[in-house]
Scaffold this motif. Structure first.
Motif, PDB file in Angstrom:
ATOM      1  N   ILE A  69      32.409  40.819  43.759  1.00 40.77           N
ATOM      2  CA  ILE A  69      32.088  39.479  45.101  1.00 40.77           C
ATOM      3  C   ILE A  69      31.585  38.335  44.429  1.00 40.77           C
ATOM      4  CG2 ILE A  69      31.527  39.175  47.621  1.00 40.77           C
ATOM      5  CD1 ILE A  69      32.470  42.068  48.253  1.00 40.77           C
ATOM      6  N   ASN A  70      31.764  37.331  43.900  1.00 40.91           N
ATOM      7  CA  ASN A  70      31.570  36.113  43.496  1.00 40.91           C
ATOM      8  C   ASN A  70      31.583  34.921  44.628  1.00 40.91           C
ATOM      9  OD1 ASN A  70      29.821  34.924  41.849  1.00 40.91           O
ATOM     10  ND2 ASN A  70      31.015  34.339  40.477  1.00 40.91           N
ATOM     11  N   ILE A  71      29.632  34.995  44.509  1.00 43.83           N
ATOM     12  CA  ILE A  71      29.703  34.288  46.324  1.00 43.83           C
ATOM     13  C   ILE A  71      28.662  32.687  45.340  1.00 43.83           C
ATOM     14  CG2 ILE A  71      30.676  35.127  47.638  1.00 43.83           C
ATOM     15  CD1 ILE A  71      26.042  34.114  47.037  1.00 43.83           C
ATOM     16  N   GLY A  72      28.301  33.781  43.996  1.00 47.13           N
ATOM     17  CA  GLY A  72      27.150  32.358  43.498  1.00 47.13           C
ATOM     18  C   GLY A  72      27.536  31.426  42.820  1.00 47.13           C
ATOM     19  N   ARG A  73      27.977  31.331  41.580  1.00 50.12           N
ATOM     20  CA  ARG A  73      28.833  30.475  40.767  1.00 50.12           C
ATOM     21  C   ARG A  73      30.210  30.738  40.136  1.00 50.12           C
ATOM     22  NH1 ARG A  73      27.029  27.210  43.604  1.00 50.12           N
ATOM     23  NH2 ARG A  73      25.382  24.788  43.517  1.00 50.12           N
ATOM     24  N   GLY A  74      31.482  29.667  40.230  1.00 55.40           N
ATOM     25  CA  GLY A  74      32.434  30.371  39.673  1.00 55.40           C
ATOM     26  C   GLY A  74      32.428  30.713  37.811  1.00 55.40           C
ATOM     27  N   GLY A  75      31.643  29.290  37.209  1.00 54.94           N
ATOM     28  CA  GLY A  75      30.856  29.732  36.037  1.00 54.94           C
ATOM     29  C   GLY A  75      30.652  30.820  35.230  1.00 54.94           C
ATOM     30  N   THR A  76      30.768  31.881  35.547  1.00 57.49           N
ATOM     31  CA  THR A  76      29.596  32.689  35.740  1.00 57.49           C
ATOM     32  C   THR A  76      30.713  33.616  35.271  1.00 57.49           C
ATOM     33  OG1 THR A  76      29.393  33.478  37.783  1.00 57.49           O
ATOM     34  CG2 THR A  76      27.594  32.893  37.530  1.00 57.49           C
ATOM     35  N   THR A  77      32.080  33.507  35.455  1.00 55.69           N
ATOM     36  CA  THR A  77      33.081  34.464  35.185  1.00 55.69           C
ATOM     37  C   THR A  77      34.459  33.921  34.619  1.00 55.69           C
ATOM     38  OG1 THR A  77      32.459  35.243  37.822  1.00 55.69           O
ATOM     39  CG2 THR A  77      34.631  36.473  35.929  1.00 55.69           C
ATOM     40  N   ASP A  78      34.107  34.854  33.425  1.00 57.84           N
ATOM     41  CA  ASP A  78      35.606  34.146  33.155  1.00 57.84           C
ATOM     42  C   ASP A  78      36.781  34.613  33.625  1.00 57.84           C
ATOM     43  OD1 ASP A  78      37.483  34.516  31.139  1.00 57.84           O
ATOM     44  OD2 ASP A  78      36.721  35.058  29.526  1.00 57.84           O
ATOM     45  N   THR A  79      37.789  33.200  33.816  1.00 56.68           N
ATOM     46  CA  THR A  79      38.762  33.691  35.135  1.00 56.68           C
ATOM     47  C   THR A  79      39.460  34.447  34.055  1.00 56.68           C
ATOM     48  OG1 THR A  79      38.375  31.367  36.094  1.00 56.68           O
ATOM     49  CG2 THR A  79      40.355  31.972  36.251  1.00 56.68           C
ATOM     50  N   ASP A  80      40.067  34.083  33.054  1.00 59.73           N
ATOM     51  CA  ASP A  80      41.369  34.573  32.275  1.00 59.73           C
ATOM     52  C   ASP A  80      40.981  36.127  32.490  1.00 59.73           C
ATOM     53  OD1 ASP A  80      42.531  32.738  31.974  1.00 59.73           O
ATOM     54  OD2 ASP A  80      41.240  32.021  30.351  1.00 59.73           O
ATOM     55  N   ALA A  81      39.841  36.807  32.370  1.00 56.43           N
ATOM     56  CA  ALA A  81      39.131  38.141  32.275  1.00 56.43           C
ATOM     57  C   ALA A  81      39.985  38.212  32.891  1.00 56.43           C
ATOM     58  CB  ALA A  81      38.298  38.338  31.561  1.00 56.43           C
ATOM     59  N   LEU A  82      39.337  38.066  34.012  1.00 57.97           N
ATOM     60  CA  LEU A  82      39.402  38.053  35.888  1.00 57.97           C
ATOM     61  C   LEU A  82      40.826  38.091  36.002  1.00 57.97           C
ATOM     62  CD1 LEU A  82      37.854  38.917  38.361  1.00 57.97           C
ATOM     63  CD2 LEU A  82      38.185  36.779  39.333  1.00 57.97           C
ATOM     64  N   LEU A  83      41.247  37.300  35.758  1.00 56.39           N
ATOM     65  CA  LEU A  83      43.292  38.051  36.319  1.00 56.39           C
ATOM     66  C   LEU A  83      43.148  39.031  35.331  1.00 56.39           C
ATOM     67  CD1 LEU A  83      44.336  34.425  35.820  1.00 56.39           C
ATOM     68  CD2 LEU A  83      44.113  35.766  37.575  1.00 56.39           C
ATOM     69  N   GLY A  84      42.984  39.741  34.194  1.00 58.17           N
ATOM     70  CA  GLY A  84      43.887  40.383  33.326  1.00 58.17           C
ATOM     71  C   GLY A  84      42.845  42.290  34.281  1.00 58.17           C
ATOM     72  N   ALA A  85      41.684  41.520  34.846  1.00 61.01           N
ATOM     73  CA  ALA A  85      41.082  42.614  35.382  1.00 61.01           C
ATOM     74  C   ALA A  85      41.918  43.404  36.525  1.00 61.01           C
ATOM     75  CB  ALA A  85      39.661  42.837  35.466  1.00 61.01           C
ATOM     76  N   LEU A  86      42.086  42.483  37.196  1.00 65.39           N
ATOM     77  CA  LEU A  86      43.199  42.957  38.263  1.00 65.39           C
ATOM     78  C   LEU A  86      44.542  43.038  38.396  1.00 65.39           C
ATOM     79  CD1 LEU A  86      41.702  39.350  40.555  1.00 65.39           C
ATOM     80  CD2 LEU A  86      41.027  41.509  41.294  1.00 65.39           C
ATOM     81  N   ARG A  87      44.855  42.340  37.086  1.00 66.82           N
ATOM     82  CA  ARG A  87      46.388  42.731  36.900  1.00 66.82           C
ATOM     83  C   ARG A  87      46.485  43.841  36.475  1.00 66.82           C
ATOM     84  NH1 ARG A  87      47.420  36.843  34.393  1.00 66.82           N
ATOM     85  NH2 ARG A  87      48.577  35.692  36.423  1.00 66.82           N
ATOM     86  N   GLU A  88      45.618  44.347  35.121  1.00 66.24           N
ATOM     87  CA  GLU A  88      45.380  46.262  34.764  1.00 66.24           C
ATOM     88  C   GLU A  88      44.851  46.803  35.141  1.00 66.24           C
ATOM     89  OE1 GLU A  88      43.909  44.812  31.273  1.00 66.24           O
ATOM     90  OE2 GLU A  88      44.809  43.434  30.790  1.00 66.24           O
ATOM     91  N   GLY A  89      44.162  46.663  36.319  1.00 65.01           N
ATOM     92  CA  GLY A  89      44.275  47.789  38.005  1.00 65.01           C
ATOM     93  C   GLY A  89      42.874  47.858  36.665  1.00 65.01           C
ATOM     94  N   LYS A  90      42.093  47.685  36.360  1.00 70.96           N
ATOM     95  CA  LYS A  90      40.821  47.509  36.044  1.00 70.96           C
ATOM     96  C   LYS A  90      39.849  47.857  36.822  1.00 70.96           C
ATOM     97  CE  LYS A  90      41.738  46.636  30.542  1.00 70.96           C
ATOM     98  NZ  LYS A  90      41.099  48.204  30.778  1.00 70.96           N
TER      99      LYS A  90
END
Length: 317
Positions: free
Chosen positions: A225-246
């Motif tokens: 859960i991220n409510i800070g700033r979007g730039g703290t998270t690599d969006t592509d890495a997040l998408l990969g983690a969600l798609r791959e079930g990490k």
């Protein structure tokens, strides 16, 4: 005549508060852009910030001495230029603890009780079980960036019987955090937490702090859960983690690109909850921000320096 320029309209009650606190020779400018723009070059104090203001205020001959930001985040402001000209910057940190912590709790409860699935079924007029439901009682929350928002979130988590882990630069203990770590303990918190709550500001140190490696450390059952700033998270890495079930899911109020593009795959993911960077919104926002300004203007008039929420230009918050 010294001027305070508010980049926003003020209510009559707010004006009365200000005029009660300032000497009669001070002038308060507020309203729409057309009303305050002509006064920017003469302002000693500016309340609020819009990027286009910098051109008129940040110059060698500026009269500007103090900026009171109406929000908490300052990552989009020209901090180096402000520091170079000796301008003091304060923010509205502390205004957001209640509304943002409630949004965080709402996201955790939604994920555990699968309310986001039920809402999708409701839209489709479908009576459908969402399967076995979870509880947040007994789960572990990891708060990354324990400031005022993190403190309140931890307090609410404890009320739900959660174990709370925290990370902050100093590692200083907190009343509602069972175990506090400094930055070196981040990996351990990611491994142990069922809900990873990111409340960090965006700084050079936190830029894309959460990438493929960090998502790989999390439990497959964890929610991010991220409510800070979007730039703290690599969006592509997040998408990969969600798609791959990490990880099991993500609750996102902030994004690397805002507004979130219509083409973003995040919109279509049924394990993602999206809010439009409004977790800090509350009907009490302006009143709370005004309380901070009033404390600061009284201190400024007495000592030449505001007293609370001074931004450290080196830390970027």
């Amino acid at each position: 005549m010294p001027k305070i320029v508010f980049l926003r309209p003020l209510s009559q009650n707010q004006l009365e508060q200000i005029y009660t606190a300032i000497p009669p020779e001070w002038e308060v400018i507020h309203g729409d852009k057309e009303q305050w723009t002509p006064h920017l070059k003469e302002a000693e104090i500016i309340v609020g910030w819009i990027g286009t203001v910098a051109e008129q205020c940040l110059n060698p001959n500026t009269k500007l001495r103090w900026i009171q930001n109406w929000g908490a985040g300052v990552d989009g402001m020209p901090l180096a230029e402000m520091a170079a000209q000796g301008i003091v910057l304060t923010n509205a940190s502390g205004v957001h603890a209640f509304p943002i912590s409630e949004t965080i709790l709402a996201m955790m409860l939604a994920f555990s009780r699968k309310l986001h699935h039920s809402i999708r079924h409701q839209i489709q007029n479908t009576w459908k079980s969402t399967g076995e439901l979870d509880e947040i009682h007994g789960r572990t929350m990891g708060v990354i960036g324990v400031g005022e928002i993190g403190e309140e979130t931890a307090r609410l988590g404890k009320a739900f019987g959660m174990k709370v882990l925290g990370v902050r630069r100093s590692g200083k203990p907190s009343q509602h955090v069972d175990q506090m770590f400094d930055n070196l303990g981040l990996d351990e918190v990611l491994r142990l937490s069922d809900y990873i709550i990111v409340t960090l500001p965006l700084t050079p140190e936190t830029y894309r702090l959460f990438g493929r490696r960090e998502f790989g450390l999390m439990k497959a059952s964890a929610h991010f859960i991220n409510i800070g700033r979007g730039g703290t998270t690599d969006t592509d890495a997040l998408l990969g983690a969600l798609r791959e079930g990490k990880i099991a899911g993500a609750g996102l109020d902030v994004f690397e690109q805002e507004p979130l593009p219509e083409t973003s795959p995040l919109w279509q993911m049924d394990n993602v909850i999206i809010t439009p960077h409004n977790s800090g919104s509350t009907v009490y926002y302006d009143d709370r921000a005004m309380e901070i300004f009033m404390k600061n203007i009284k201190a400024y008039l007495q000592n030449g320096q505001p007293s609370c929420n001074l931004v450290d230009f080196d830390k970027h918050y």
